[in-house]
Motif scaffolding. Sequence first.
Motif: not given
Length: 517
Positions: A394-397, A399-400, A405, A408-409
């Motif tokens: 995922t994109i969140d993963d 980004a992590s 930070v 995602a945005e």
Amino acid sequence: MKTINRRSFCAGAAILGGSFALAGCSGTASKQADEEKPKGEIIETDIAVIGSGLAGEACALAAAQNGAKVVLVEKSPTLGISFQTSKGNVSIYQGVENEEFWQFVSETTDTMDEFLARFKKATETGKVDAPYPDYDRVKALMQASCETVNWVEKTGIDFIQSFTKEKVGTDTVWPDTSADASKAAGQLITEKMTAALEDAGVEILLEHEATELVTEDGKVTGVVLQSNGKTKTVAAKATVLACGGFGGSVDYLNEFVPSVEKIGFQYLGNAMNTGDGITMGKAVGAALYDNCWVIPFNIMPSRKLAEVDPSFATLVDMSMSTKPLEGGGVASKMLVDAQGKRFVNEAGPGILLASSMADHDVAPYYALFDSTNAEACEILEKGISTGDVIKADTIDDLASAMGAVALAETFASYQAFAEGSVEDEYGKSVEKAVAYGEGPYYLVSYVPSYVATMGGLKTDSDCRVVDDAGNAIEGLWAIGEITHRFMYNRSFVRHCSNSVGLSMGRLTGEAIAKDLA
């Protein structure tokens, strides 16, 4: 000096009325600490030309055709090595002033004012505060361009229409290779020029490296060469440095353009261009440009990725040597900095992308890929072990994993733009954007590439090398990449370097030979 492992101005006396007087130049070279007598075997000549790119070959040929005895020195095993794989495009200006030399009839007759306006628009992409281009010199060189191409054609090359000014900003021609499609246009030009040089009686010294200039009473009187452990000295009435830029020297890159190494620019030019002429020129008091830059080409996967699998070279929008993978470049994707933020129109010219990376200064930079292109994914998987490809479901993963930070945005905003909901703040047209599909997703390290450098030795309008006070160093000229910083501000104009290299060489060689006669 460390080097990178592999992988052209003179208006001429007739145009600007400049003097090429060998004995009456103002200013002198600063003496080296201990001037020495010539070393090793002595070769006497009128003109020594160091370097066999387009500028060097043209200079040697024009000088010989005008009665001068010429020695052409090249440190590689063959002439024209930097140009061998080139497509051979040469920019020309076709106005009423030079109609007798036109190569083809354009849709509209050009004017110099219109030409310079287009040239200015192109070269000032990403403009910096530097006093270049020198439009007087650009004007004189481009005014001579058609006559120069006609001159080159006498070697047996037929130039034909390539691009028009309406398409790329300058009318452009290239060599007709239809008689032997197996040869690159650059190879054809090199072969024809080599034959012409031999016919003109030019002495060609291959695998000879020029290491220092010889001076006497402040005047450059020749050059010292090294070859197979032996030393030779070419004693010359005029020495012309045409030995390329500094793109293959890590030391000079760190000194002149530190962002190249910091960001990891990939060099696609001749690795033997290690600033030899700069080193020799500095030793005799030559002035150097203080705002050097490179000539960007496109952006491409990082050095690590290129080394782990050559297939990464297909993930570009434009390539010099491989066929790009359809949809594999960044024009339709999202390009982000180390914080996960976009900073440029990804569909813009490669020059803009490369300059933006250097100016934005938030490296490393990444292109975001999804999993919709199986061929691209197969290549990307091979790069994960290098650390220059980051993969997540995922994109969140992602980004992590990246520590970005803002990713995602940024991704959400890009998706809304690609789907037609909002306009893009960087001016990218929706037709150039493709909304991302499902994961896994990959962030792939991308860097700028460059093919040549802008910088080196300062020269006057007659291509004489000058000192810091602007006085000509007697007996010394420079042409081609080693001195063409005056041609551009930040961006190069397509195919103009080939054009000015040829004209610089032709006019300089002709003028020196006539002055010696």
